[in-house]
Design an enzyme around this catalytic site. Structure first.
Site, PDB file in Angstrom:
ATOM      1  N   LYS A  68     -16.893 -35.864  -7.776  1.00 46.49           N
ATOM      2  CA  LYS A  68     -15.981 -35.256  -6.801  1.00 46.49           C
ATOM      3  C   LYS A  68     -14.687 -34.828  -7.489  1.00 46.49           C
ATOM      4  O   LYS A  68     -14.125 -33.766  -7.202  1.00 46.49           O
ATOM      5  CB  LYS A  68     -15.671 -36.247  -5.680  1.00 46.49           C
ATOM      6  CG  LYS A  68     -16.764 -36.444  -4.664  1.00 46.49           C
ATOM      7  CD  LYS A  68     -16.274 -37.302  -3.503  1.00 46.49           C
ATOM      8  CE  LYS A  68     -17.365 -37.482  -2.451  1.00 46.49           C
ATOM      9  NZ  LYS A  68     -16.887 -38.273  -1.286  1.00 46.49           N
ATOM     10  N   HIS A  78     -20.134 -26.999   0.653  1.00 49.99           N
ATOM     11  CA  HIS A  78     -19.223 -27.453   1.698  1.00 49.99           C
ATOM     12  C   HIS A  78     -17.882 -27.863   1.103  1.00 49.99           C
ATOM     13  O   HIS A  78     -16.824 -27.545   1.653  1.00 49.99           O
ATOM     14  CB  HIS A  78     -19.844 -28.614   2.470  1.00 49.99           C
ATOM     15  CG  HIS A  78     -20.338 -29.736   1.607  1.00 49.99           C
ATOM     16  ND1 HIS A  78     -21.209 -29.552   0.560  1.00 49.99           N
ATOM     17  CD2 HIS A  78     -20.069 -31.080   1.628  1.00 49.99           C
ATOM     18  CE1 HIS A  78     -21.464 -30.721  -0.022  1.00 49.99           C
ATOM     19  NE2 HIS A  78     -20.778 -31.655   0.601  1.00 49.99           N
ATOM     20  N   ASP A 104     -13.990 -36.693   3.220  1.00 56.61           N
ATOM     21  CA  ASP A 104     -15.102 -37.414   3.821  1.00 56.61           C
ATOM     22  C   ASP A 104     -16.174 -36.373   4.065  1.00 56.61           C
ATOM     23  O   ASP A 104     -15.911 -35.345   4.708  1.00 56.61           O
ATOM     24  CB  ASP A 104     -14.703 -38.106   5.125  1.00 56.61           C
ATOM     25  CG  ASP A 104     -15.729 -39.157   5.523  1.00 56.61           C
ATOM     26  OD1 ASP A 104     -15.956 -40.090   4.737  1.00 56.61           O
ATOM     27  OD2 ASP A 104     -16.306 -39.052   6.615  1.00 56.61           O
TER      28      ASP A 104
END
Length: 207
Positions: free
Chosen positions: A12, A191, A70
């Site tokens: 990430k 996303h 999240d």
């Protein structure tokens, strides 16, 4: 300018750094600074709420701009599950029709195995799904930015590819799984990439 990322997931971190570095933002984790952030209870009922919980905690502790995301996978055939429970999908047990969450993350292998099991026998046209990423950025002066990105595709019948993480080997978009997308190619359609581009637009107004 350094921003703290409220995760120790280095994949990430790499995704965020690729997109935010052109703004002069250096994204780091607390661990890179020699600090261990405490676990927080992600008891929000939306991706956005959980992202804010994590970002606010990191900002308060580190006293520097904090970013948290999240994210999860929503499968239409499963009424949006695993959704906000994506990381611990395999650790949610059903008792009398009610999901009981033990709040412990499962590993990717367990989560993917359960997803395949729940979709066993379901044809491709009914295996539609979408990834969601909500990102929250909190500044020490109280400013808050919340953005959301989505990416729509289908769930495959078996794992394909070794890139990415989470459900990526099962998530198919444009004819191939996210497990076969690399770096910048994935950023263009993912996303998280969509959410980060929305975040960049907001940050340009705030820094």
């Amino acid at each position: 300018m350094d921003f703290i990322l409220a995760t120790n997931n280095m994949k990430k971190l790499a995704e965020m750094q690729r997109i935010l570095s052109p703004l002069g933002i250096n994204v780091v984790t607390a661990k890179m600074l020699g600090v261990s952030l405490p676990d927080v209870v992600e008891d929000g009922d939306t991706f956005e709420a959980n992202a804010e919980i994590k970002a606010r905690s990191a900002c308060d502790i580190m006293n520097m701009p904090a970013i948290a995301d999240d994210s999860g996978l929503c499968v239409d055939y499963l009424d949006g599950m695993p959704g906000i429970y994506s990381a611990r999908f395999a650790n949610i047990e059903e008792h009398n029709g009610v999901n009981v969450d033990n709040e412990q993350n499962a590993d990717d292998e367990q989560n993917n195995n359960l997803l395949l099991k729940k979709l066993e026998g379901v044809p491709m046209e009914q295996r539609t799904a979408y990834y969601v990423c909500a990102i929250c950025c909190i500044f020490p002066d109280g400013r808050k930015i919340v953005v959301r990105g989505e990416c729509h595709g289908n769930i495959g019948f078996q794992r394909d590819g070794n890139a990415g993480f989470g459900y990526d080997p099962l998530f198919i978009i444009n004819g191939k799984s996210f497990g076969k997308y690399e770096g910048a190619e994935k950023d263009k359609i993912s996303h998280r990439g969509n959410a980060l581009r929305a975040l960049v637009k907001e940050l340009e107004k705030n820094i």
